[in-house]
Scaffold this motif. Sequence first.
Motif, PDB file in Angstrom:
ATOM      1  N   ILE A   1     -10.212  14.764  16.786  1.00 38.64           N
ATOM      2  CA  ILE A   1      -9.703  16.114  16.543  1.00 38.64           C
ATOM      3  C   ILE A   1      -8.785  16.603  17.626  1.00 38.64           C
ATOM      4  O   ILE A   1      -7.627  16.925  17.408  1.00 38.64           O
ATOM      5  CB  ILE A   1     -10.868  17.106  16.437  1.00 38.64           C
ATOM      6  N   VAL A   2      -9.327  16.633  18.815  1.00 39.23           N
ATOM      7  CA  VAL A   2      -8.577  17.307  19.852  1.00 39.23           C
ATOM      8  C   VAL A   2      -7.405  16.458  20.308  1.00 39.23           C
ATOM      9  O   VAL A   2      -6.320  16.953  20.551  1.00 39.23           O
ATOM     10  CB  VAL A   2      -9.489  17.616  21.040  1.00 39.23           C
ATOM     11  N   PHE A   3      -7.639  15.181  20.384  1.00 41.06           N
ATOM     12  CA  PHE A   3      -6.622  14.386  21.045  1.00 41.06           C
ATOM     13  C   PHE A   3      -5.569  13.833  20.112  1.00 41.06           C
ATOM     14  O   PHE A   3      -4.405  13.938  20.396  1.00 41.06           O
ATOM     15  CB  PHE A   3      -7.297  13.297  21.865  1.00 41.06           C
TER      16      PHE A   3
ATOM     17  N   VAL B   1     -10.833  19.100   8.842  1.00 43.12           N
ATOM     18  CA  VAL B   1     -11.852  19.171   9.903  1.00 43.12           C
ATOM     19  C   VAL B   1     -11.658  20.464  10.710  1.00 43.12           C
ATOM     20  O   VAL B   1     -12.610  21.201  10.989  1.00 43.12           O
ATOM     21  CB  VAL B   1     -11.799  17.933  10.832  1.00 43.12           C
ATOM     22  N   HIS B   2     -10.382  20.766  11.034  1.00 46.90           N
ATOM     23  CA  HIS B   2     -10.091  21.995  11.785  1.00 46.90           C
ATOM     24  C   HIS B   2     -10.645  23.224  11.047  1.00 46.90           C
ATOM     25  O   HIS B   2     -11.349  24.049  11.617  1.00 46.90           O
ATOM     26  CB  HIS B   2      -8.566  22.117  11.961  1.00 46.90           C
ATOM     27  N   LYS B   3     -10.327  23.282   9.748  1.00 44.27           N
ATOM     28  CA  LYS B   3     -10.753  24.431   8.947  1.00 44.27           C
ATOM     29  C   LYS B   3     -12.286  24.534   8.876  1.00 44.27           C
ATOM     30  O   LYS B   3     -12.858  25.615   9.024  1.00 44.27           O
ATOM     31  CB  LYS B   3     -10.173  24.276   7.525  1.00 44.27           C
TER      32      LYS B   3
ATOM     33  N   ASP C   1     -15.165  14.089  20.469  1.00 45.41           N
ATOM     34  CA  ASP C   1     -14.008  14.912  20.831  1.00 45.41           C
ATOM     35  C   ASP C   1     -14.406  16.363  21.069  1.00 45.41           C
ATOM     36  O   ASP C   1     -13.975  16.987  22.044  1.00 45.41           O
ATOM     37  CB  ASP C   1     -12.969  14.885  19.699  1.00 45.41           C
ATOM     38  N   ILE C   2     -15.213  16.891  20.155  1.00 43.05           N
ATOM     39  CA  ILE C   2     -15.595  18.309  20.291  1.00 43.05           C
ATOM     40  C   ILE C   2     -16.394  18.510  21.576  1.00 43.05           C
ATOM     41  O   ILE C   2     -16.118  19.408  22.363  1.00 43.05           O
ATOM     42  CB  ILE C   2     -16.436  18.783  19.077  1.00 43.05           C
ATOM     43  N   ILE C   3     -17.373  17.608  21.790  1.00 46.32           N
ATOM     44  CA  ILE C   3     -18.223  17.774  22.976  1.00 46.32           C
ATOM     45  C   ILE C   3     -17.410  17.596  24.263  1.00 46.32           C
ATOM     46  O   ILE C   3     -17.482  18.403  25.184  1.00 46.32           O
ATOM     47  CB  ILE C   3     -19.406  16.777  22.940  1.00 46.32           C
TER      48      ILE C   3
ATOM     49  N   ALA D   1      -0.372  31.815  26.604  1.00 46.19           N
ATOM     50  CA  ALA D   1      -0.988  30.986  25.560  1.00 46.19           C
ATOM     51  C   ALA D   1      -1.993  30.007  26.166  1.00 46.19           C
ATOM     52  O   ALA D   1      -1.775  28.802  26.162  1.00 46.19           O
ATOM     53  CB  ALA D   1       0.083  30.226  24.788  1.00 46.19           C
ATOM     54  N   PRO D   2      -3.120  30.503  26.693  1.00 50.18           N
ATOM     55  CA  PRO D   2      -4.055  29.545  27.321  1.00 50.18           C
ATOM     56  C   PRO D   2      -4.776  28.644  26.326  1.00 50.18           C
ATOM     57  O   PRO D   2      -5.374  27.652  26.732  1.00 50.18           O
ATOM     58  CB  PRO D   2      -5.048  30.456  28.056  1.00 50.18           C
ATOM     59  N   PHE D   3      -4.737  28.980  25.008  1.00 46.80           N
ATOM     60  CA  PHE D   3      -5.508  28.177  24.053  1.00 46.80           C
ATOM     61  C   PHE D   3      -4.641  27.475  23.012  1.00 46.80           C
ATOM     62  O   PHE D   3      -5.112  27.114  21.930  1.00 46.80           O
ATOM     63  CB  PHE D   3      -6.567  29.064  23.359  1.00 46.80           C
ATOM     64  N   GLY D   4      -3.383  27.269  23.314  1.00 46.77           N
ATOM     65  CA  GLY D   4      -2.516  26.491  22.414  1.00 46.77           C
ATOM     66  C   GLY D   4      -1.792  27.359  21.389  1.00 46.77           C
ATOM     67  O   GLY D   4      -1.835  28.595  21.457  1.00 46.77           O
ATOM     68  N   PHE D   5      -1.121  26.690  20.443  1.00 44.95           N
ATOM     69  CA  PHE D   5      -0.247  27.385  19.486  1.00 44.95           C
ATOM     70  C   PHE D   5      -0.464  26.887  18.070  1.00 44.95           C
ATOM     71  O   PHE D   5      -0.726  25.702  17.852  1.00 44.95           O
ATOM     72  CB  PHE D   5       1.231  27.105  19.794  1.00 44.95           C
TER      73      PHE D   5
ATOM     74  N   LEU E   1     -16.279  34.835  25.190  1.00 47.61           N
ATOM     75  CA  LEU E   1     -17.271  33.842  25.612  1.00 47.61           C
ATOM     76  C   LEU E   1     -17.240  33.684  27.142  1.00 47.61           C
ATOM     77  O   LEU E   1     -18.255  33.769  27.820  1.00 47.61           O
ATOM     78  CB  LEU E   1     -16.975  32.496  24.931  1.00 47.61           C
ATOM     79  N   LEU E   2     -16.012  33.495  27.673  1.00 49.32           N
ATOM     80  CA  LEU E   2     -15.890  33.285  29.120  1.00 49.32           C
ATOM     81  C   LEU E   2     -16.269  34.555  29.883  1.00 49.32           C
ATOM     82  O   LEU E   2     -16.932  34.485  30.926  1.00 49.32           O
ATOM     83  CB  LEU E   2     -14.460  32.854  29.479  1.00 49.32           C
ATOM     84  N   THR E   3     -15.855  35.725  29.364  1.00 50.51           N
ATOM     85  CA  THR E   3     -16.181  36.990  30.041  1.00 50.51           C
ATOM     86  C   THR E   3     -17.694  37.154  30.118  1.00 50.51           C
ATOM     87  O   THR E   3     -18.250  37.497  31.169  1.00 50.51           O
ATOM     88  CB  THR E   3     -15.569  38.180  29.258  1.00 50.51           C
TER      89      THR E   3
HETATM   90  C1  HEM Z   1     -11.808  27.615  28.164  1.00 55.16           C
HETATM   91  C2  HEM Z   1     -12.080  26.906  27.131  1.00 55.16           C
HETATM   92  C3  HEM Z   1     -11.065  26.242  26.222  1.00 55.16           C
HETATM   93  C4  HEM Z   1      -9.707  26.068  26.350  1.00 55.16           C
HETATM   94  C5  HEM Z   1      -8.822  26.520  27.515  1.00 55.16           C
HETATM   95  C6  HEM Z   1      -9.243  25.357  25.174  1.00 55.16           C
HETATM   96  C7  HEM Z   1      -7.926  25.016  24.926  1.00 55.16           C
HETATM   97  C8  HEM Z   1      -7.486  24.328  23.817  1.00 55.16           C
HETATM   98  C9  HEM Z   1      -6.116  24.004  23.536  1.00 55.16           C
HETATM   99  C10 HEM Z   1      -4.930  24.376  24.418  1.00 55.16           C
HETATM  100  C11 HEM Z   1      -6.083  23.308  22.373  1.00 55.16           C
HETATM  101  C12 HEM Z   1      -4.843  22.780  21.661  1.00 55.16           C
HETATM  102  C13 HEM Z   1      -4.599  21.361  22.094  1.00 55.16           C
HETATM  103  C14 HEM Z   1      -3.345  20.798  21.486  1.00 55.16           C
HETATM  104  O1  HEM Z   1      -2.694  21.437  20.650  1.00 55.16           O
HETATM  105  O2  HEM Z   1      -2.994  19.667  21.866  1.00 55.16           O
HETATM  106  C15 HEM Z   1      -7.436  23.201  21.901  1.00 55.16           C
HETATM  107  C16 HEM Z   1      -7.811  22.558  20.742  1.00 55.16           C
HETATM  108  C17 HEM Z   1      -9.112  22.474  20.304  1.00 55.16           C
HETATM  109  N1  HEM Z   1     -10.215  23.081  20.864  1.00 55.16           N
HETATM  110 FE1  HEM Z   1     -10.273  24.105  22.577  1.00 55.16          FE
HETATM  111  N2  HEM Z   1     -10.318  25.082  24.380  1.00 55.16           N
HETATM  112  C18 HEM Z   1     -11.447  25.607  24.970  1.00 55.16           C
HETATM  113  C19 HEM Z   1     -12.745  25.578  24.496  1.00 55.16           C
HETATM  114  C20 HEM Z   1     -13.125  25.007  23.326  1.00 55.16           C
HETATM  115  C21 HEM Z   1     -14.474  25.022  22.811  1.00 55.16           C
HETATM  116  C22 HEM Z   1     -15.670  25.708  23.496  1.00 55.16           C
HETATM  117  C23 HEM Z   1     -14.446  24.315  21.630  1.00 55.16           C
HETATM  118  C24 HEM Z   1     -15.574  24.007  20.676  1.00 55.16           C
HETATM  119  C25 HEM Z   1     -16.432  24.911  20.328  1.00 55.16           C
HETATM  120  C26 HEM Z   1     -13.076  23.876  21.403  1.00 55.16           C
HETATM  121  C27 HEM Z   1     -12.642  23.113  20.327  1.00 55.16           C
HETATM  122  C28 HEM Z   1     -11.332  22.731  20.104  1.00 55.16           C
HETATM  123  C29 HEM Z   1     -10.923  21.867  19.017  1.00 55.16           C
HETATM  124  C30 HEM Z   1     -11.833  21.257  17.967  1.00 55.16           C
HETATM  125  C31 HEM Z   1      -9.529  21.718  19.142  1.00 55.16           C
HETATM  126  C32 HEM Z   1      -8.622  20.855  18.272  1.00 55.16           C
HETATM  127  C33 HEM Z   1      -8.000  21.616  17.149  1.00 55.16           C
HETATM  128  C34 HEM Z   1      -7.084  20.700  16.310  1.00 55.16           C
HETATM  129  O3  HEM Z   1      -6.536  19.758  16.866  1.00 55.16           O
HETATM  130  O4  HEM Z   1      -6.927  20.956  15.118  1.00 55.16           O
HETATM  131  N3  HEM Z   1     -12.291  24.320  22.446  1.00 55.16           N
HETATM  132  N4  HEM Z   1      -8.294  23.840  22.791  1.00 55.16           N
END
Ligand code: HEM
Length: 544
Positions: A167-169, A179-181, A349-351, A478-482, A496-498
């Motif tokens: 998933i993530v990588f 899977v994402h949905k 991947d998730i873990i 954008a700390p969590f992607g786009f 969650l982090l707060t």
């Molecule tokens: C501080 C905590 C976190 C940060 C900074 C973070 C950041 C990110 C970023 C930037 C991506 C996009 C990666 C990409 O596009 O290549 C991503 C994807 C993802 N994250 Fe996180 N994440 C965090 C915590 C979590 C947690 C706690 C979970 C699970 C509960 C999670 C599950 C996922 C999954 C499954 C994806 C993949 C989505 C996809 O590819 O469709 N993340 N995360």
Amino acid sequence: MENITENIVEKVELAADVGIKVANVVSNAFEATVADTDHSAGAEEGTLMNYFTSFGIHIAMVIIVILLKWQYDRNRYRYPKGPRDWRNIKDAISFHRKKRENLLALATDYPDSCTVITHVGRLVLLNDPTLINEIFIGRADLVSNKVDGYLENQLRYKEGKFIRTGIVFRHQDHNARIVHKALVQQLDNNLIGKHLDSLVQEQLKQMRLSETFDVRRTTFYFGVRLLISLTCSSTMSSIDDKAFELFEQNLYKISKVIHEDTIEKSAKIAITQLTGLSETLDINENVLDYIKTWIKYRHSDINRTEDTNNEQIVTSTTKTNDFLQAILDIIDQSVPRLDEDDIAACVLDIIMHGSEMLKGALSWLLLYTVKYPEEADTCRREARDNGYSTFNLSSAETLRQTQAFVKEVLRLSPVVPIVIHSTLQDFKWRNFHIQKRTLFGANVFALHHSIAWKESTKFDLTRWLEQDESTIPTHSYAPFGFGPRACIAEKYLFNLLTGIFAVLLYHNNFDKTGSLPEPTEGTFGLANMPPKYSLKATPLSTRS
Ligand code: HEM
């Protein structure tokens, strides 16, 4: 402009054709000459000579064809300018070394975008938020492949299958979307407002902070256990056995090497590809085997439940609510059908991603806590005044100072400093013609330090506390992607982090035990992690 490019392309194609024809004519003529030669005179010497001349001519032909093909591709594909030009080759080579500085320097020199040659291939670096949106949201269907091959231990997770359904990588197919949905729905419908709070609180209670503790290690184990409870809740019962201990230790070993992004690491990957030998690959296989036992156990659990259900009425509460179940539930929709290996890879991947990211974010938060004790004290007072002694996601929203602290730390030290995806097909974008398997990088680090932010290098909570929220340049954060492949947890991560940070501050004082690293140190590859450091935790009395 397009016409001119097409003309050039046509001409070069023609030139390549002509080149190949000329090569054939010369080669035929040569062969005819060799055939016409009188073999009776000086036969041996002549044959040897002919042999070498023929060999030389063939090599020359091959070189000509390669050069023509190179010229053809050069004209056919057009990329943004950048240090890939020969005159800037030194900058390109040094890109990997001082990546933090280079990401900022490249954004200053090329405010829109530029092309850099990196050790993992050609990378189109996007420095402007509009262009990032165009690619990561507007063209997300074509630029959605997660970077592959950077992780040695994921190279050959499944024999004979090139694209994994992790998933993530990396994965870009239909399965990635479903899977994402499914994971987002699992969070929205079954975790948030239900048992997420108690799961987080349980792990916070287990997080025994000894007087001096290694911050990265402690936060990683906290993250792993939390993610395991979210992903495969029934496993928590086996958490004290020896096999689980080994499993956790193996995850930590992978975690230590996972985010390096260096030339040495690429070389190791190449060697692994050739020889198939690698320590991390072996560890990864052990870890995946362990996860497969959970999946088997879950299957047998479901079968047992189904047997019982033949006699009883099914109640919805009999179903396990975790990420593994969410993935098992979509198997019938998956194409190609997800098998046991795929599911184990998704679970890993998730873990790994969740715990790595929590480790990164919490380690930075604690580092800034001791670097900026006054601001941290304001947050601690806020947690204490609000009686925030146990974790609660929804009320974390009201902790404004603590929320501001979290946002400012993730601005200055984003855990993912550059989001990289690669293209699935050739495509045209603006004046460019991009080749399949080109990497696109969103320069998150530069966005977070851009002129859109007042005094961007200053750690300043007040920027998040202004009454007028329109002053916050959200498009430069954008700390969590786009887009569609952003983090599945993004909606909840600030709270969650707060919440986690507030509970830690409520119960502890944190002090340094020696010299502290600077935010400019640590690993800065695909993730930005502080170096190993320790802190001293002093428990505070519980008062309201
Ligand atoms: C501080 C905590 C976190 C940060 C900074 C973070 C950041 C990110 C970023 C930037 C991506 C996009 C990666 C990409 O596009 O290549 C991503 C994807 C993802 N994250 Fe996180 N994440 C965090 C915590 C979590 C947690 C706690 C979970 C699970 C509960 C999670 C599950 C996922 C999954 C499954 C994806 C993949 C989505 C996809 O590819 O469709 N993340 N995360």
